[in-house]
Structure formats: structure tokens, C-alpha cells
Motif scaffolding. Sequence first.
Motif, PDB file in Angstrom:
ATOM      1  N   ARG B   6       0.841  -1.206   0.000  1.00 45.85           N
ATOM      2  CA  ARG B   6       0.000   0.000   0.000  1.00 45.85           C
ATOM      3  C   ARG B   6       0.877   1.258   0.000  1.00 45.85           C
ATOM      4  NH1 ARG B   6      -5.286  -0.295   1.207  1.00 45.85           N
ATOM      5  NH2 ARG B   6      -5.330   1.542   2.527  1.00 45.85           N
ATOM      6  N   TRP B   7       1.969   1.202   0.771  1.00 47.10           N
ATOM      7  CA  TRP B   7       2.870   2.365   0.786  1.00 47.10           C
ATOM      8  C   TRP B   7       3.519   2.555  -0.590  1.00 47.10           C
ATOM      9  CZ3 TRP B   7       3.431   6.298   4.052  1.00 47.10           C
ATOM     10  CH2 TRP B   7       4.476   7.191   3.796  1.00 47.10           C
ATOM     11  N   VAL B   9       2.176   1.751  -3.470  1.00 48.84           N
ATOM     12  CA  VAL B   9       1.156   2.349  -4.347  1.00 48.84           C
ATOM     13  C   VAL B   9       1.044   3.848  -4.040  1.00 48.84           C
ATOM     14  CG1 VAL B   9      -1.323   2.414  -4.873  1.00 48.84           C
ATOM     15  CG2 VAL B   9      -0.149   0.222  -4.648  1.00 48.84           C
ATOM     16  N   LEU B  10       1.072   4.166  -2.763  1.00 60.82           N
ATOM     17  CA  LEU B  10       0.980   5.574  -2.338  1.00 60.82           C
ATOM     18  C   LEU B  10       2.097   6.408  -2.984  1.00 60.82           C
ATOM     19  CD1 LEU B  10      -0.496   7.517  -0.342  1.00 60.82           C
ATOM     20  CD2 LEU B  10       1.186   6.877   1.366  1.00 60.82           C
ATOM     21  N   GLU B  11       3.317   5.869  -2.942  1.00 60.08           N
ATOM     22  CA  GLU B  11       4.451   6.602  -3.530  1.00 60.08           C
ATOM     23  C   GLU B  11       4.339   6.658  -5.055  1.00 60.08           C
ATOM     24  OE1 GLU B  11       8.457   6.053  -2.323  1.00 60.08           O
ATOM     25  OE2 GLU B  11       7.936   5.530  -0.268  1.00 60.08           O
ATOM     26  N   GLY B  14       1.963   9.216  -6.159  1.00 58.48           N
ATOM     27  CA  GLY B  14       2.592  10.525  -5.960  1.00 58.48           C
ATOM     28  C   GLY B  14       3.521  10.869  -7.116  1.00 58.48           C
ATOM     29  N   ALA B  15       4.318   9.866  -7.534  1.00 57.96           N
ATOM     30  CA  ALA B  15       5.236  10.082  -8.664  1.00 57.96           C
ATOM     31  C   ALA B  15       4.455  10.369  -9.936  1.00 57.96           C
ATOM     32  CB  ALA B  15       6.129   8.857  -8.849  1.00 57.96           C
ATOM     33  N   ALA B  18       3.131  13.840  -9.911  1.00 56.20           N
ATOM     34  CA  ALA B  18       4.219  14.817 -10.113  1.00 56.20           C
ATOM     35  C   ALA B  18       4.752  14.771 -11.543  1.00 56.20           C
ATOM     36  CB  ALA B  18       5.350  14.539  -9.127  1.00 56.20           C
ATOM     37  N   LEU B  42      -7.102   9.261  -4.301  1.00 55.78           N
ATOM     38  CA  LEU B  42      -5.722   9.490  -3.830  1.00 55.78           C
ATOM     39  C   LEU B  42      -4.962  10.369  -4.835  1.00 55.78           C
ATOM     40  CD1 LEU B  42      -3.274   8.816  -1.979  1.00 55.78           C
ATOM     41  CD2 LEU B  42      -2.917   6.772  -3.387  1.00 55.78           C
ATOM     42  N   TYR B  46      -3.343  14.065  -4.269  1.00 53.06           N
ATOM     43  CA  TYR B  46      -1.943  14.392  -4.573  1.00 53.06           C
ATOM     44  C   TYR B  46      -1.863  15.641  -5.448  1.00 53.06           C
ATOM     45  CZ  TYR B  46       1.207  10.747  -2.827  1.00 53.06           C
ATOM     46  OH  TYR B  46       1.999   9.959  -2.039  1.00 53.06           O
TER      47      TYR B  46
END
Lengths: 268, 118
Positions: B6-7, B9-11, B14-15, B18, B42, B46
Amino acid sequence: MADCFHVYDVRPEGFRIRYSPALVDPPGCAPRHSAPRVEKFLCRPNRLLRCARVLGRNDPLVRAVEEAFAVTTFGEHNLPERAARGEVDAFARLVQEHSGLVYRVALRILGVEEAQDASQEVWIRVWRSIGNFRGDSAFSTWLYKVTVNTCLSARRKEQGMRSGEFVGEFPQLPVQPGGEDDPEAVILNRERRDELLRALECVRADHRAALVLRHMEGLSYTEVASILEVPDGTAKGWVSRGRAALLVALAERAGDSNGSHDHGEEAS
Amino acid sequence: MIEADRWEVLERIGAYAAGELMGEEARETESLILENPEVRRLAASYISMMALLGAIGQETPEPPEAVVNRAIRRAYVSAFFRQTENLFGGVGRAYFDAFVYYLGLRGGGAADVRADQA
């Protein structure tokens, strides 16, 4: 950024500037220069800077010209070199020109209470060690490095803070109603801005520094890595983790404030 | 999905928000966003956060006047002490050299002259 732009052939009436293929465009923007090319600006650097600053202080063109001319506001060249020789006037002009950069970065890494002291400390360190500045990189890059190191040395004890954890669903921010002209939206935006700066304090110090340099100062990953003195991959990882941790902290704060708001309404 | 995934996927989202993902990785992330409403929210969060970060980045907070003035004052004081130290260091060295010369510890001093006379 020196890799992206090269300013040369400086004359009183203008100068030439070369865009190199290494130029990295800001994410989300269309590439501005698809191939290396040379342009000539027939105006004085100060005038070009005034025009270019409309694009924002961190625009690569603004920084390239600032770096090429060392300090432009006063029309002075080689200020770092003169300051290194002990000329206090040159140092004073460097302080006046770059104090905004130092204070801005310290403010975002440390918060408003400590930014002033940290800025003082940065300038003491710069005066003591400017003899070590060899001009291999731009003065602003070296100054970023001193500033970030000073801020991080004040924050070493925070190394164990939030990273790589969140509970439950993916973090979400509430959707903001209204457009930019809506007065309520303006107030909400100001509140969100303050919330974001407070949430930033929950992010691990080195990740926070990377995040500030990348997304607030608009630096490339190569520059971020050089300033933090880590490999490019590590800089990318820190920005990525910092970004995720910031969103988690922000969503938690938004959840808390909504919760307390709801409780307040219930109580009334 | 376990916590580590999950972390990740979170990152990754975010990428993507961005604009840092390319090619296959970007396409995979896009399909994940389209398929999963939670991931879609999500991504929207972001984008909203990045816009705010960018807006704050454009602000140029002015440093307090005291910071600038104090830094310059300290440099002047430090330079003054440096110069004073150099001056007294120079005078002291000159006296020391003269003393050494007088004692004849270095060739051509007064002691040598007296020895020659004797």
C-alpha cells in the motif's frame, strides 16, 4: 542548472545563451526546447531578469542568468570571489541579494520560529567558509548546500519521525468548493496553506529538505542530490517518501479538523 | 494488499501526480487509477497537494531586516578583528625578527659583528 543553460559572449549590449539538451522541463509542462539551440538576448542582464522573473523566481532561465552574472541586482560580478578575499562590501551585497533564498529555505524546513536564527547561522558559516567556494558549481547551489546542512543539523534528532506508515484507507484530502475568485475559497486556501506548512513539520527532516528543494524551490533531482550530497536515486526516494508522508499527515490533520468541527456543531 | 504494498502504491501515485512516471509504468498506474475509485481519490488529493506546494513555492517571504543587518555587521566586525590580528601579528613578527637579528641567532646579526671586532 549550469548543464541546461550556458551564458556566454557577454557584452554591454547583450549576451548569448545556449540551451543544452540536458534541460529538464517542470513536470506537467510541455517541453520548451526540444533541441539544443543558441539564442542572443540583446538586452542587459538586469532587464532580461525583470522580464524572466514574471515566469517565477525559480525559472531555469532566471537562475541561469543570475548565476552567469553572479549577482545582478547591483550589476556586480565575481562577488563570491571578492568576498573570499575578505572584501566585506562584496559579502554584504551577497547577503542582500541571497538572503531571500536562505530565509525561504530555512522557513520551509524549520518553520517560522527557527528560520531567523538558522538564517543568521547560515551567513556566519558562509563568511567563515567562503574561501572553500571554488566556483565549480553556481554560488546559489553552494549556498543551498550550506543552508540545508545548517537546517538539518538543527533537526538531526527528528530522524526517527514519520516514514512509510499509514493506517486504514489511502489518505484523502477534502474537495475544496468554489473558484479562485470566491472569497470563501480564498480564506480556505489560506487555511490549507497553513495546514500544509504545519503538516510538513511531521515529515522526516531529510525527506522534508528534499521535498522543499524539489517541489517548492523547483530544483532538478540532480541539483537536489548535489545539495544533499547523496546519489540521485536516494534524492528521488527521499522526495517520493516525503511527498507520501506529507499527504498522510495532511489527510490526518484534515480528518482531525473535520472531526473537531463536527463535534463543535454537535455541541452547539 | 499488505502495508508495504500500500505504501508503494501511495508513492507511485505521488510520482504519477508529479509527472515523473514514463512509458509502461505510467500506463500501469493510469489503469490502476481508472479501475480503483480509492486510488482515483488518492491521485486527486496528490494533485491538489502538489498545486498547493507549487503555489507556496512561488511565494517570496522577505527575510527580516535584522537578519540581513546582523549578518553584514558581524562580517565587518570579523574582518576588523582579522585585520587587527594581521597587523599585530605583523608588528610582533617584526619585533621578534629584530630580536633574533640582535642576538645574532641569524647570520649577519649584531653578535656576529661584535665577534668579528673581538
